[in-house]
Design an enzyme around this catalytic site. Structure first.
Site, PDB file in Angstrom:
ATOM      1  N   GLY A   1       0.520  -5.315   0.951  1.00 30.20           N
ATOM      2  CA  GLY A   1      -0.706  -5.366   0.143  1.00 30.20           C
ATOM      3  C   GLY A   1      -0.453  -5.905  -1.237  1.00 30.20           C
ATOM      4  O   GLY A   1      -1.341  -6.483  -1.871  1.00 30.20           O
TER       5      GLY A   1
ATOM      6  N   GLU B   1       4.743  -5.368   7.004  1.00 36.64           N
ATOM      7  CA  GLU B   1       3.950  -4.341   7.690  1.00 36.64           C
ATOM      8  C   GLU B   1       4.414  -4.057   9.122  1.00 36.64           C
ATOM      9  O   GLU B   1       4.370  -2.920   9.579  1.00 36.64           O
ATOM     10  CB  GLU B   1       2.484  -4.741   7.712  1.00 36.64           C
TER      11      GLU B   1
ATOM     12  N   ALA C   1       0.864  -1.190   0.000  1.00 36.53           N
ATOM     13  CA  ALA C   1       0.000   0.000   0.000  1.00 36.53           C
ATOM     14  C   ALA C   1       0.895   1.232   0.000  1.00 36.53           C
ATOM     15  O   ALA C   1       2.043   1.184   0.438  1.00 36.53           O
ATOM     16  CB  ALA C   1      -0.881  -0.021   1.245  1.00 36.53           C
TER      17      ALA C   1
ATOM     18  N   GLU D   1      -0.677  -9.499  -0.785  1.00 38.75           N
ATOM     19  CA  GLU D   1      -2.068  -9.827  -0.462  1.00 38.75           C
ATOM     20  C   GLU D   1      -2.910  -9.854  -1.739  1.00 38.75           C
ATOM     21  O   GLU D   1      -3.764 -10.724  -1.921  1.00 38.75           O
ATOM     22  CB  GLU D   1      -2.610  -8.833   0.559  1.00 38.75           C
TER      23      GLU D   1
HETATM   24  N1  T1G Z   1       4.590   3.457  -0.494  1.00 36.74           N
HETATM   25  C1  T1G Z   1       5.018   4.617  -1.051  1.00 36.74           C
HETATM   26  N2  T1G Z   1       6.270   4.821  -1.527  1.00 36.74           N
HETATM   27  C2  T1G Z   1       7.132   3.788  -1.415  1.00 36.74           C
HETATM   28  C3  T1G Z   1       6.767   2.543  -0.848  1.00 36.74           C
HETATM   29  C4  T1G Z   1       5.428   2.401  -0.388  1.00 36.74           C
HETATM   30  N3  T1G Z   1       4.975   1.245   0.140  1.00 36.74           N
HETATM   31  N4  T1G Z   1       7.864   1.736  -0.900  1.00 36.74           N
HETATM   32  C5  T1G Z   1       8.847   2.438  -1.474  1.00 36.74           C
HETATM   33  N5  T1G Z   1       8.419   3.664  -1.775  1.00 36.74           N
HETATM   34  C6  T1G Z   1       9.195   4.717  -2.440  1.00 36.74           C
HETATM   35  C7  T1G Z   1      10.324   5.221  -1.541  1.00 36.74           C
HETATM   36  O1  T1G Z   1       9.839   6.223  -0.677  1.00 36.74           O
HETATM   37  C8  T1G Z   1      11.297   5.763  -2.576  1.00 36.74           C
HETATM   38  O2  T1G Z   1      10.771   6.997  -3.018  1.00 36.74           O
HETATM   39  C9  T1G Z   1      11.151   4.783  -3.738  1.00 36.74           C
HETATM   40  O3  T1G Z   1       9.861   4.148  -3.560  1.00 36.74           O
HETATM   41  C10 T1G Z   1      12.227   3.737  -3.764  1.00 36.74           C
HETATM   42  O4  T1G Z   1      12.216   3.131  -2.467  1.00 36.74           O
HETATM   43  C11 T1G Z   1      -2.782  -3.371   3.586  1.00 36.74           C
HETATM   44  C12 T1G Z   1      -1.174  -1.455   4.393  1.00 36.74           C
HETATM   45  C13 T1G Z   1      10.073  -1.750  -2.146  1.00 36.74           C
HETATM   46  C14 T1G Z   1      12.006  -2.971  -1.117  1.00 36.74           C
HETATM   47  O5  T1G Z   1       6.514  -1.817   3.625  1.00 36.74           O
HETATM   48  O6  T1G Z   1      10.643  -2.019   1.471  1.00 36.74           O
HETATM   49  O7  T1G Z   1       0.898  -2.844   2.251  1.00 36.74           O
HETATM   50  O8  T1G Z   1      12.687   8.444  -2.244  1.00 36.74           O
HETATM   51  O9  T1G Z   1      14.586   3.766  -1.891  1.00 36.74           O
HETATM   52  O10 T1G Z   1      15.863   0.317  -1.736  1.00 36.74           O
HETATM   53  O11 T1G Z   1      -1.205  -4.925   4.266  1.00 36.74           O
HETATM   54  O12 T1G Z   1      11.091   0.599  -0.763  1.00 36.74           O
HETATM   55  O13 T1G Z   1      12.599   7.551  -4.608  1.00 36.74           O
HETATM   56  O14 T1G Z   1      10.918   9.296  -3.840  1.00 36.74           O
HETATM   57  O15 T1G Z   1      13.334   1.975  -0.564  1.00 36.74           O
HETATM   58  O16 T1G Z   1      14.973  -0.445  -4.014  1.00 36.74           O
HETATM   59  C15 T1G Z   1       4.021  -2.646   2.876  1.00 36.74           C
HETATM   60  C16 T1G Z   1       8.235  -0.629   1.785  1.00 36.74           C
HETATM   61  C17 T1G Z   1       3.271  -1.370   2.993  1.00 36.74           C
HETATM   62  C18 T1G Z   1       7.442  -1.872   1.456  1.00 36.74           C
HETATM   63  C19 T1G Z   1      12.391  -0.990  -2.576  1.00 36.74           C
HETATM   64  N6  T1G Z   1       5.148  -2.466   1.977  1.00 36.74           N
HETATM   65  N7  T1G Z   1       9.238  -0.374   0.748  1.00 36.74           N
HETATM   66  O17 T1G Z   1      13.615  -0.711  -1.942  1.00 36.74           O
HETATM   67  O18 T1G Z   1      14.076   1.573  -2.963  1.00 36.74           O
HETATM   68  S1  T1G Z   1       1.964  -1.514   4.150  1.00 36.74           S
HETATM   69  C20 T1G Z   1       6.328  -2.040   2.457  1.00 36.74           C
HETATM   70  C21 T1G Z   1      10.395  -1.098   0.723  1.00 36.74           C
HETATM   71  C22 T1G Z   1       0.776  -2.461   3.362  1.00 36.74           C
HETATM   72  C23 T1G Z   1      -1.312  -3.749   3.524  1.00 36.74           C
HETATM   73  C24 T1G Z   1      -0.440  -2.725   4.171  1.00 36.74           C
HETATM   74  C25 T1G Z   1      11.397  -0.699  -0.322  1.00 36.74           C
HETATM   75  C26 T1G Z   1      11.451  -1.608  -1.540  1.00 36.74           C
HETATM   76  P1  T1G Z   1      11.808   8.159  -3.458  1.00 36.74           P
HETATM   77  P2  T1G Z   1      13.609   2.641  -1.861  1.00 36.74           P
HETATM   78  P3  T1G Z   1      14.731   0.152  -2.674  1.00 36.74           P
END
Ligand code: T1G
Length: 652
Positions: A101, A124, A62, A104
């Protein structure tokens, strides 16, 4: 700009999501997916659907930027249910990282295929929440309860191979994901479809399993892992609909929590810090060969970290014996990696093949960067840089690893001062992520950019710091320790102060930590300042040092230590030594939360001063320094975040 495009490959619909940078699930994505399911269900020419993503990765979760806002329909759980209930089977085609998500949604699909390089996970809990769209309800049905507990409470992604083995994937593909997924979809139509995940039965687990899982989930220090575990257990004891309702309620509760706000703050701060806006468009210098002067603990750690990042190393020491010792120190680090199964013996040999030791500074003639890590004394450092200025290329970046000295004093007289910079590593340098980058007024922008590029290459957390005593990290540490001593003088027991900070989330309190590291390090700094004529007040630590109490290394410091036992024991000796300085009227805070709040507010007050003096670029940087340098609990966000209400005058 989010795009959800459709193309037909015969009777297989290929839906491609393109929402850079990581195909995060925004409101537009949720709406687009539901509309696409309705459209394809109504299209009789479509027999199956492949969902694939453009760019670097399948849906990575998400959109974290929407978390602070009120949830808007269609909610993700409903989107996942809609995909699962589609009349035509959907096949998720996964590359990169299908997370949260994103995974999911993949579990709502009837099948999941992935590239061998892909990873899937439910991270998460790292954001202080839990999977909120069936992650705690469908995962156990597909992969079993134990695997689901590891995935959802640990928050770590797993490889495609492990996911296939666990039953989370149906096929792992070598290359050409889209073509293979289309073939898979077509073949799948020739057989009976498997049950949707939501209909797979779940077996309850014995109490002992839940107790053991609870113990390990509690190690995280904050509530999200425990709440994820609770939802998985609830799912094994209730039907799908009830379990989904329980998960959603838990998710919404955590989404609004202070811990989730703190962890989101850290998430974005960690992505901003290594790429400072002021350096946008500034090209760093190429770093392929790094010279390290000094092969002690710090120098060896820095050398190992740079070698691990693929750089060639030239280690310089004062004589052959010291060179040999330095090489051994570096080899020990890689040998440790072999022992822990992180490296093979061949890896270790390869690492060391890229390290050359010498006593001759001429060996640095081709180095792109040289990092000095010699004894923390101005004369010794100046002598090193005088030789570096003579032997190194004019465009070689020259860096000092000093913790306390003024980099401007070290660089005095250096030719091409624009290529000089401070790079403050933290010991052990091959493990600790924090790297303070300390430019002087002469440092050129591309040299500053090179410092940050090195930090990124070493997978560290590079934070720019201005020049003051202790930069950001040790300046706050000094203030924190001084205030902890002030509480002792007010009659607050030393063990209570340490216990308060452990309860708050630190691995150790300030006094335990000093005993572990040794009181002598800071004592030598104070004595050096006094010798240089500075007025440095006597501290309680000085009293202990003058009594020979350096900490664990002498069997006693703030605490006593029995032979061979590192457990801190309250010390009558320390109590007697400090008694003349401890007031009996007990003015200090007595409750542990108040002690912790007071000390965190003290760190934040020093942080405010550091910001006002321009030593730090942003409060987020200060939070990251404390989290990555001194173990400030991430789920508290750092001292600036934790005290933000106090700063704005709100109720703390
Ligand atoms: N939402 C918005 N922006 C995101 C994002 C996200 N989930 N993940 C990464 N970004 C942006 C980040 O800010 C950066 O932006 C760019 O992408 C590159 O990220 C219902 C509610 C995917 C492994 O926790 O682990 O789903 O600085 O530098 O090192 O259950 O990003 O370039 O403008 O980290 O290659 C669950 C979090 C959400 C994944 C990539 N998902 N992200 O790593 O690049 S909660 C996460 C990461 C959810 C549901 C619930 C990593 C990555 P900018 P980066 P990277």
């Amino acid at each position: 700009m989010t795009r959800l495009t459709l193309r037909m490959d015969g009777d297989i619909a290929v839906v491609t999501l393109d929402n850079p940078p990581v195909n995060a699930i925004s409101e537009a994505v949720r709406k687009g997916l539901v509309e696409m399911v309705d459209r394809l269900d109504a299209d009789d020419t479509v027999r199956a659907v492949v969902l694939i993503c453009a760019g670097r990765t399948f849906i990575a979760g998400a959109d974290v930027r929407e978390f602070g806002k009120t949830p808007v329909e269609p909610h993700l759980p409903d989107v996942v249910d809609r995909i699962e209930a589609a009349q035509k089977p959907w096949v998720a085609a996964i590359h990169g990282t299908a997370l949260g998500g994103g995974f999911e949604i993949a579990m709502g699909c009837r099948f999941r295929v992935a590239l061998g390089s892909a990873k899937v996970g439910l991270p998460e809990v790292n954001l202080g929440i839990i999977p909120g769209a069936s992650g705690t309800v469908r995962t156990p049905r597909l992969a079993g309860v134990e695997f689901a507990v590891d995935l959802a409470t640990g928050g770590k992604p797993v490889s495609a191979a492990r996911a296939l083995d666990a039953g989370l994937l149906d096929l792992v593909i070598g290359n050409d994901l889209e073509a293979a997924a289309i073939d898979f979809a077509r073949q799948a139509l020739d057989a009976d479809l498997p049950q949707p995940a939501s209909q797979i039965p779940l077996e309850p687990m014995p109490d002992a399993f839940w107790q053991a899982s609870r113990t390990s989930a509690a190690e995280a220090g904050h509530q999200a892992p425990l709440r994820a575990l609770d939802c998985i257990r609830f799912a094994t004891e209730h039907d799908f609909a009830a379990a989904m309702a329980h998960e959603r309620k838990t998710f919404l509760d955590l989404r609004a929590s202070e811990e989730a706000a703190a962890l989101r703050h850290v998430f974005f701060a960690e992505r901003a810090a290594p790429k400072p806006e002021v350096l946008t468009g500034v090209e760093p210098r190429q770093i392929k060969t790094v010279g390290i002067v000094g092969g002690g603990t710090m120098g060896a750690g820095i050398a190992a970290a740079c070698r691990e990042a693929g750089m060639r190393i030239v280690l310089i020491e004062r004589d052959d014996e010291a060179v040999a010792r330095g090489m051994q120190n570096i080899d020990k680090i890689f040998t440790g990696g072999v022992k822990r199964g992180k490296l093979s013996e061949a890896d270790r040999a390869d690492r060391m093949a890229g390290v050359q030791g010498s006593t001759d500074y001429a060996a640095l003639a081709q180095a792109d960067m040289v990092i000095e890590a010699v004894f923390e004394e101005i004369g010794v450092k100046r002598a090193v840089f005088e030789r570096l200025g003579h032997f190194c290329r004019a465009d070689a970046v020259l860096a000092t690893n000093t913790s306390y000295l003024d980099p401007r004093d070290i660089a005095t007289g250096l030719p091409h001062p624009e290529r000089f910079i401070g790079l403050h590593f933290f010991s052990p340098a091959h493990i600790m992520k924090l790297l303070e980058i300390v430019p002087t007024p002469d440092t050129a922008p591309d040299v500053l950019a090179t410092g940050f590029a090195l930090g990124r290459a070493l997978k560290k957390m590079p934070i720019q710091a201005g020049i003051c005593e202790g930069f950001i990290s040790n300046r706050i540490l000094k203030r924190y320790r001084a205030e902890a001593e002030a509480l002792v003088k007010k009659g607050v027991p030393i063990p209570e102060i340490d216990a308060a900070m452990r309860d708050y989330g630190f691995k150790m309190g300030p006094f335990e930590a000093q005993d572990l590291g040794g009181l002598d390090i800071a004592f030598l700094q104070r004595e050096g300042a006094r010798d240089a004529g500075q007025k440095v007040p006597e501290t309680l630590g000085d009293i202990l040092m003058r009594a020979g109490r350096k900490g664990q290394k002498t069997g006693g410091g703030w605490y006593d230590y029995a032979d061979g036992d590192r457990t801190p024991q309250p010390s009558d000796t320390t109590t007697a030594l400090l008694a003349p300085h401890v007031s009996a009227d007990g003015q200090g805070p007595s409750l542990r939360p108040d002690i912790a709040r007071h000390l965190v507010a003290t760190m934040a007050a020093e942080g405010e001063a550091i910001l006002n003096e321009g030593i730090a670029q942003a409060p987020e940087d200060i939070d990251l320094v404390e989290i990555h340098g001194y173990g400030f609990p991430r789920w508290k966000g750092g001292p600036m975040f934790a005290s933000r209400d106090r700063a704005s005058g709100g109720a703390a």
